[in-house]
Write a protein that holds these residues in place. Structure first.
Motif, PDB file in Angstrom:
ATOM      1  N   LEU A 188       0.631  -1.059   0.003  1.00 19.53           N
ATOM      2  CA  LEU A 188      -0.042  -0.176   0.021  1.00 19.53           C
ATOM      3  C   LEU A 188       0.705   1.164   0.064  1.00 19.53           C
ATOM      4  O   LEU A 188       0.492   2.319  -0.535  1.00 19.53           O
ATOM      5  N   SER A 189       1.788   1.252   0.869  1.00 13.47           N
ATOM      6  CA  SER A 189       2.692   2.424   0.926  1.00 13.47           C
ATOM      7  C   SER A 189       3.491   2.776  -0.479  1.00 13.47           C
ATOM      8  O   SER A 189       3.740   3.829  -0.569  1.00 13.47           O
ATOM      9  N   ARG A 190       3.553   1.805  -1.394  1.00 15.55           N
ATOM     10  CA  ARG A 190       4.204   2.340  -2.663  1.00 15.55           C
ATOM     11  C   ARG A 190       3.438   3.459  -3.344  1.00 15.55           C
ATOM     12  O   ARG A 190       4.068   4.011  -4.106  1.00 15.55           O
ATOM     13  N   ASN A 191       2.057   3.409  -2.813  1.00 12.36           N
ATOM     14  CA  ASN A 191       1.259   4.663  -3.385  1.00 12.36           C
ATOM     15  C   ASN A 191       1.881   5.907  -3.132  1.00 12.36           C
ATOM     16  O   ASN A 191       1.602   6.931  -3.886  1.00 12.36           O
ATOM     17  N   TRP A 192       2.574   6.171  -2.107  1.00 10.17           N
ATOM     18  CA  TRP A 192       2.865   7.466  -1.415  1.00 10.17           C
ATOM     19  C   TRP A 192       4.362   7.549  -1.991  1.00 10.17           C
ATOM     20  O   TRP A 192       4.895   8.713  -1.515  1.00 10.17           O
ATOM     21  N   GLY A 193       5.013   6.794  -2.765  1.00  8.55           N
ATOM     22  CA  GLY A 193       6.374   7.345  -3.048  1.00  8.55           C
ATOM     23  C   GLY A 193       7.538   7.701  -2.118  1.00  8.55           C
ATOM     24  O   GLY A 193       7.569   7.120  -1.242  1.00  8.55           O
ATOM     25  N   ASP A 194       7.983   8.764  -2.589  1.00  5.94           N
ATOM     26  CA  ASP A 194       8.968   9.527  -1.733  1.00  5.94           C
ATOM     27  C   ASP A 194       8.659  10.255  -0.501  1.00  5.94           C
ATOM     28  O   ASP A 194       9.202  10.812   0.204  1.00  5.94           O
ATOM     29  N   TRP A 195       6.989  10.163  -0.430  1.00  3.82           N
ATOM     30  CA  TRP A 195       6.485  10.742   0.678  1.00  3.82           C
ATOM     31  C   TRP A 195       6.046   9.687   1.817  1.00  3.82           C
ATOM     32  O   TRP A 195       5.103   9.947   2.783  1.00  3.82           O
ATOM     33  N   ARG A 196       6.537   8.441   2.018  1.00  4.77           N
ATOM     34  CA  ARG A 196       6.018   7.547   2.622  1.00  4.77           C
ATOM     35  C   ARG A 196       6.095   7.670   4.042  1.00  4.77           C
ATOM     36  O   ARG A 196       5.358   7.496   4.816  1.00  4.77           O
ATOM     37  N   ALA A 197       7.543   8.581   4.592  1.00  9.43           N
ATOM     38  CA  ALA A 197       7.350   8.820   5.754  1.00  9.43           C
ATOM     39  C   ALA A 197       6.388   9.878   6.280  1.00  9.43           C
ATOM     40  O   ALA A 197       5.891   9.719   7.405  1.00  9.43           O
ATOM     41  N   TYR A 198       6.227  10.933   5.706  1.00  6.79           N
ATOM     42  CA  TYR A 198       5.034  11.572   5.902  1.00  6.79           C
ATOM     43  C   TYR A 198       3.471  11.034   5.991  1.00  6.79           C
ATOM     44  O   TYR A 198       2.697  11.377   6.777  1.00  6.79           O
ATOM     45  N   ALA A 199       3.476   9.956   5.109  1.00  9.24           N
ATOM     46  CA  ALA A 199       2.138   9.047   5.218  1.00  9.24           C
ATOM     47  C   ALA A 199       2.045   8.608   6.491  1.00  9.24           C
ATOM     48  O   ALA A 199       1.157   8.682   7.120  1.00  9.24           O
ATOM     49  N   ALA A 200       3.172   7.992   6.970  1.00 13.82           N
ATOM     50  CA  ALA A 200       3.161   7.160   8.181  1.00 13.82           C
ATOM     51  C   ALA A 200       2.992   8.055   9.249  1.00 13.82           C
ATOM     52  O   ALA A 200       2.160   7.828  10.208  1.00 13.82           O
ATOM     53  N   PHE A 201       3.676   9.320   9.248  1.00 13.53           N
ATOM     54  CA  PHE A 201       3.298  10.255  10.439  1.00 13.53           C
ATOM     55  C   PHE A 201       1.992  10.984  10.566  1.00 13.53           C
ATOM     56  O   PHE A 201       1.478  10.973  11.691  1.00 13.53           O
ATOM     57  N   TYR A 202       1.371  11.088   9.339  1.00 12.95           N
ATOM     58  CA  TYR A 202      -0.165  11.320   9.372  1.00 12.95           C
ATOM     59  C   TYR A 202      -0.703  10.301   9.845  1.00 12.95           C
ATOM     60  O   TYR A 202      -1.794  10.368  10.782  1.00 12.95           O
ATOM     61  N   LEU A 203      -0.625   9.092   9.445  1.00 13.81           N
ATOM     62  CA  LEU A 203      -1.434   7.935  10.159  1.00 13.81           C
ATOM     63  C   LEU A 203      -1.091   7.694  11.448  1.00 13.81           C
ATOM     64  O   LEU A 203      -1.981   7.421  12.406  1.00 13.81           O
ATOM     65  N   TRP A 204       0.081   8.124  11.979  1.00 19.01           N
ATOM     66  CA  TRP A 204       0.327   8.094  13.476  1.00 19.01           C
ATOM     67  C   TRP A 204      -0.552   9.277  14.172  1.00 19.01           C
ATOM     68  O   TRP A 204      -1.067   8.903  15.344  1.00 19.01           O
ATOM     69  N   ARG A 205      -0.550  10.332  13.741  1.00 21.79           N
ATOM     70  CA  ARG A 205      -1.187  11.417  13.931  1.00 21.79           C
ATOM     71  C   ARG A 205      -2.925  11.098  14.501  1.00 21.79           C
ATOM     72  O   ARG A 205      -3.493  11.498  15.158  1.00 21.79           O
ATOM     73  N   SER A 206      -3.184  10.312  13.317  1.00 22.97           N
ATOM     74  CA  SER A 206      -4.559  10.103  13.544  1.00 22.97           C
ATOM     75  C   SER A 206      -5.170   9.142  14.815  1.00 22.97           C
ATOM     76  O   SER A 206      -6.112   9.050  15.027  1.00 22.97           O
ATOM     77  N   GLN A 207      -4.164   8.688  15.342  1.00 21.80           N
ATOM     78  CA  GLN A 207      -4.435   7.842  16.565  1.00 21.80           C
ATOM     79  C   GLN A 207      -4.600   8.492  17.871  1.00 21.80           C
ATOM     80  O   GLN A 207      -4.958   8.059  18.695  1.00 21.80           O
ATOM     81  N   TYR A 208      -4.117  10.043  17.733  1.00 18.84           N
ATOM     82  CA  TYR A 208      -4.384  10.822  18.757  1.00 18.84           C
ATOM     83  C   TYR A 208      -5.740  11.746  18.753  1.00 18.84           C
ATOM     84  O   TYR A 208      -5.586  12.734  19.391  1.00 18.84           O
ATOM     85  N   GLY A 209      -6.549  11.203  18.216  1.00 17.20           N
ATOM     86  CA  GLY A 209      -7.772  12.147  17.955  1.00 17.20           C
ATOM     87  C   GLY A 209      -7.727  13.278  17.084  1.00 17.20           C
ATOM     88  O   GLY A 209      -7.026  13.386  16.269  1.00 17.20           O
TER      89      GLY A 209
END
Length: 299
Positions: free
Chosen positions: A278-299
């Motif tokens: 799935l992460s391949r869709n986010w190309g060179d921005w995978r780290a930012y995608a991960a960080f926004y997904l982590w942020r979604s866990q805190y409301g």
């Protein structure tokens, strides 16, 4: 950067949201390396053996950094600015990330809801590596408990107006410990060995941040994984939060799995293989995608 008697002003990008970053920084009440009070962030730093206390607030596309202790020299102010810019990834142009994210079915709602969030880094390589190792195979709550003990036993303490502030332990201090010193804090034998081994590698300059930053993505990851206790997840985490690699993506991260399960409406956590694909869709921005997904866990 503008400086005055006891503060300085650091310009920030128009798409930077300090308050979003504070939510991430305030995700555990066990955190001892900084304090979040409302919209103010307080953190001690050690620069050239001088302790500097920072109190940060945001407004009008700038961070105001107050110095409750003596005003640092210009040289140290430059070092403080560099640290803060690294900490909040302020030099990064996120235009192409937002363009990609707004066209992505998973990320679109997250970037709308948390717009302005930037990766909150860990600029110090020793801290990034050892914090990642401390968090291996345990839940976040216990990881913060271990970190608090680790910092309060072996770090440096400062006081100001009745408040305590802590600095992360130095690699020299930890490199001189025995495994039993850390086992007394409830570290496992293996984890204690890893942390002490990393400290020794940092002290001997067997590995340095400067050296790593000269490498390409693949060599950087391989070099990190030569350290005992550093597997793929740990290497990706450190590359993402310390070494400014926006392609890094810790696909095995349980927090990411929980976040994606919620975003995708799945009955169970997705597999690591599925998350990696799935992460391949986010190309060179995978780290930012991960960080926004982590942020979604805190409301």
């Amino acid at each position: 950067m503008m400086t005055n008697d006891n503060y300085m002003i650091i310009p920030t990008p128009s798409d930077f949201n300090f308050e979003e970053c504070l939510v991430y920084l305030n995700r555990s009440n066990q955190e001892v390396l900084h304090q979040v009070e409302g919209k103010k962030l307080t953190k001690p730093l050690k620069i050239n053996e001088s302790l500097i206390l920072l109190k940060m607030t945001s407004g009008d596309d700038a961070l105001t950094v107050e110095f409750p202790f003596d005003k640092p020299s210009l040289e140290k102010c430059v070092a403080v600015e560099s640290y803060i810019c690294n900490w909040f990834d302020l030099g990064r142009n996120l235009e192409s990330f937002y363009k990609m994210a707004h066209e992505d079915s998973i990320l679109n709602n997250l970037v709308l809801k948390h717009s302005g969030l930037r990766i909150v880094g860990i600029p110090d390589l020793f801290e990034a590596l050892t914090w990642a190792v401390i968090g291996q195979q345990i839940n976040l709550t216990f990881a913060y408990t271990l970190k608090k003990r680790f910092v309060e036993f072996f770090g440096e303490r400062a006081e100001h107006q009745g408040e305590e502030y802590w600095l992360y332990p130095k690699s020299e201090t930890i490199g001189s410990l025995t495994v039993n010193d850390l086992k007394e804090l409830q570290f496992t034998t293996r984890k204690a060995e890893y942390v002490i081994g990393i400290a020794k590698a940092i002290v001997s300059r067997e590995i340095t941040k400067e050296e790593l930053l000269q490498m390409d993505y693949s060599d950087m990851k391989k070099r990190l994984m030569m350290l005992r206790g550093v597997g793929e997840w740990t290497a990706d985490y450190v590359m993402m939060r310390c070494l400014n690699q926006t392609s890094a993506f810790p696909a095995a991260d349980i927090g990411l799995h929980h976040a994606l399960r919620k975003q995708l409406g799945l009955d169970r956590k997705p597999s690591t293989e599925y998350v990696e694909k799935l992460s391949r869709n986010w190309g060179d921005w995978r780290a930012y995608a991960a960080f926004y997904l982590w942020r979604s866990q805190y409301g």
